[in-house]
Design a protein around this motif. Structure first.
Motif, PDB file in Angstrom:
ATOM      1  N   LEU A   1       0.842  -1.329  -0.066  1.00 48.84           N
ATOM      2  CA  LEU A   1       0.092   0.084   0.041  1.00 48.84           C
ATOM      3  C   LEU A   1       1.109   1.182   0.061  1.00 48.84           C
ATOM      4  O   LEU A   1       0.748   2.094  -0.806  1.00 48.84           O
ATOM      5  N   GLU A   2       1.596   1.052   0.872  1.00 50.00           N
ATOM      6  CA  GLU A   2       2.722   2.596   0.911  1.00 50.00           C
ATOM      7  C   GLU A   2       3.548   2.471  -0.393  1.00 50.00           C
ATOM      8  O   GLU A   2       3.765   3.825  -1.010  1.00 50.00           O
ATOM      9  N   GLN A   3       3.858   1.658  -1.107  1.00 51.02           N
ATOM     10  CA  GLN A   3       4.738   1.682  -2.425  1.00 51.02           C
ATOM     11  C   GLN A   3       3.602   2.192  -3.341  1.00 51.02           C
ATOM     12  O   GLN A   3       4.149   2.986  -4.377  1.00 51.02           O
ATOM     13  N   ALA A   4       2.508   1.744  -3.415  1.00 54.80           N
ATOM     14  CA  ALA A   4       1.363   2.248  -4.314  1.00 54.80           C
ATOM     15  C   ALA A   4       1.283   3.669  -4.024  1.00 54.80           C
ATOM     16  O   ALA A   4       1.013   4.478  -4.907  1.00 54.80           O
ATOM     17  N   ARG A   5       1.242   4.305  -2.638  1.00 54.82           N
ATOM     18  CA  ARG A   5       1.052   5.711  -2.510  1.00 54.82           C
ATOM     19  C   ARG A   5       2.146   6.519  -3.153  1.00 54.82           C
ATOM     20  O   ARG A   5       1.876   7.463  -3.641  1.00 54.82           O
TER      21      ARG A   5
END
Lengths: 141, 307
Positions: B34-38
């Motif tokens: 999720l953090e990578q996507a953000r």
């Protein structure tokens, strides 16, 4: 005779007296987003179409990694369909569709970059020719 | 088949479901995917061309990111990972789109530049062609000037011939390929004699004056006859008449070195020998005048030396 349960219809206040239905809902919750629902035909078709488009654009050459990821995920989605894990299949198909879309976008981008490079080479050649012409003009004068 | 469950059972079932939901929401707050996507979505947001080239894709990426966040709140981990994947992929697609938009802009610029260069090359070629044309024109002009010059030289020579003719009123003067040629007609000689008649004397005076004032000029004196009589006789008579002219000039102070005589006989008729008038025309002495430097045209030399 009892409708297949959907999560958004879950309600503790529900008066419909069907143990079978409630149990089905419970089972769905337990298997955790992994099964039931309809066959994700649209998602599978989109993934298939995107893969084909990317291949035709030349993704085999320019975006092999996302293209093979798309193929693997589409195959996995079909396998999930065979196991009747429709939600898993839908997610995999959606991911495959985006992998393929990325492959297509990468391919188009790479081709455009190549066209720019080629044109810049042409410009360099033209410039050199002009420079030579300039010096030969000097000789003429 | 339709039987009503006991209220206690129903309450228990509801509790179980609530507990399941509660259990799901105790998942960890930070999911790497999720953090990578953000981060990927934020990177796309910073792209200068994102609004122009990938606004729709950015919208889809943000929507997937929101769904991932919602799924996280709901504790649906598998869904979080899935939506994060979609968000990240959309962001990556957006990056490709913006990069391609920039490349297309560069392509357009490069095309413009190439067209400019081609135009320049073409006008350069035209310029070179013009320069070549100018050179040729200059050469042509030079040639024309030279031609005009030689024409005016020829014209001057013609003028010279006219002037001579004026000066030597008993003689005809004309410009020929052998140079200026003066013709002493038959009437200036006695028939079959090499003696110059009285009438020729004034012409000799004038010719001598002319030669005196043009000290480098030389004369080639040719004797001609008609075809009456033997060739040998005619040549002799012709030579004697030429010599008579040379003698007259010598007597008037012209150096022998400037005079050449030749008897050409009947070889070069200027008219028919079938009539009396034609034969009279053929009996003549031709005096070829050199150029101011004492040179004779090749045609004149040829005629004399061919004998």
């Amino acid at each position: 005779m009892h409708g297949t349960g959907k999560r958004n219809t879950v309600s503790c206040e529900r008066s419909a007296g069907s143990i079978v239905a409630v149990t089905a809902i419970g089972l769905f919750g337990i298997t955790g987003c992994a099964s039931t629902g309809e066959r994700p035909d649209a998602a599978l078709a989109t993934a298939q179409a995107n893969i084909q488009q990317a291949q035709q654009a030349g993704a085999n050459e320019h975006a092999a990694q996302p293209l093979s990821s798309a193929r693997e995920k589409l195959a996995a989605a079909e396998a999930a369909v065979a196991r009747d894990e429709m939600l898993v299949a839908e997610h995999l198909a959606a991911e495959a569709a985006l992998d393929a879309e990325l492959a297509g976008a990468m391919t188009r981008n790479r081709k455009t970059q190549l066209a720019v490079e080629e044109l810049n080479d042409t410009i360099e050649v033209l410039r050199e020719e002009l420079a030579r012409g300039q010096s030969s003009m000097g000789e003429m004068q | 088949m339709n039987h009503v469950p006991a209220p206690g059972f129903r309450a228990g079932l509801c509790f179980t479901l609530l507990a399941m939901v509660a259990a799901c929401s105790t998942t960890p707050e930070r999911i790497p995917e999720l953090e990578q996507a953000r981060a990927a979505v934020q990177e796309l947001e910073r792209e200068p061309k994102v609004q122009q080239a990938a606004s729709e894709t950015l919208g889809k990426a943000r929507a997937a990111l929101n769904r991932a966040d919602t799924a996280l709140e709901d504790g649906e981990l598998a869904l979080v990972t899935h939506e994060a994947y979609l968000a990240r992929r959309q962001a990556e697609i957006g990056m490709q789109l913006t990069a391609e938009a920039e490349a297309l802009e560069a392509l357009e610029e490069a095309e413009k530049r190439r067209n400019e260069l081609r135009l320049e090359a073409r006008s350069r070629e035209a310029e070179q062609a013009q320069m070549l044309a100018r050179q040729r024109a200059a050469e042509a002009e030079q040639n024309a000037r030279e031609a005009a010059l030689s024409q005016s030289v020829a014209a001057a020579a013609l003028d010279e011939a006219d002037r001579l003719a004026d000066e030597l009123d008993e003689m005809e003067a004309e410009q020929t390929e052998r140079g200026i040629v003066l013709t002493l007609s038959d009437v200036l000689f006695d028939t079959d004699e090499a003696e110059l008649r009285e009438g020729a004397m004034r012409a000799m005076d004038r010719l001598a004056e002319y030669m005196a004032s043009n000290p480098k000029r030389e004369l080639l004196i040719e004797g001609h006859t008609d075809s009456t009589g033997s060739e040998e006789y005619n040549r002799e008579l012709a030579a004697e008449r030429a010599s008579a002219v040379a003698d007259a000039l010598l007597q008037r102070g012209i150096e022998r070195s400037r005079l050449r005589t030749v008897g050409l006989g009947e070889a070069y008729p200027v008219a028919t020998n079938d009539t009396a008038a034609g034969r009279q025309e053929n009996r003549r002495v031709e005096i070829v005048v050199s150029d101011p430097n004492g040179q004779f045209p090749a045609a004149a030399e040829e005629r004399v030396t061919s004998r």
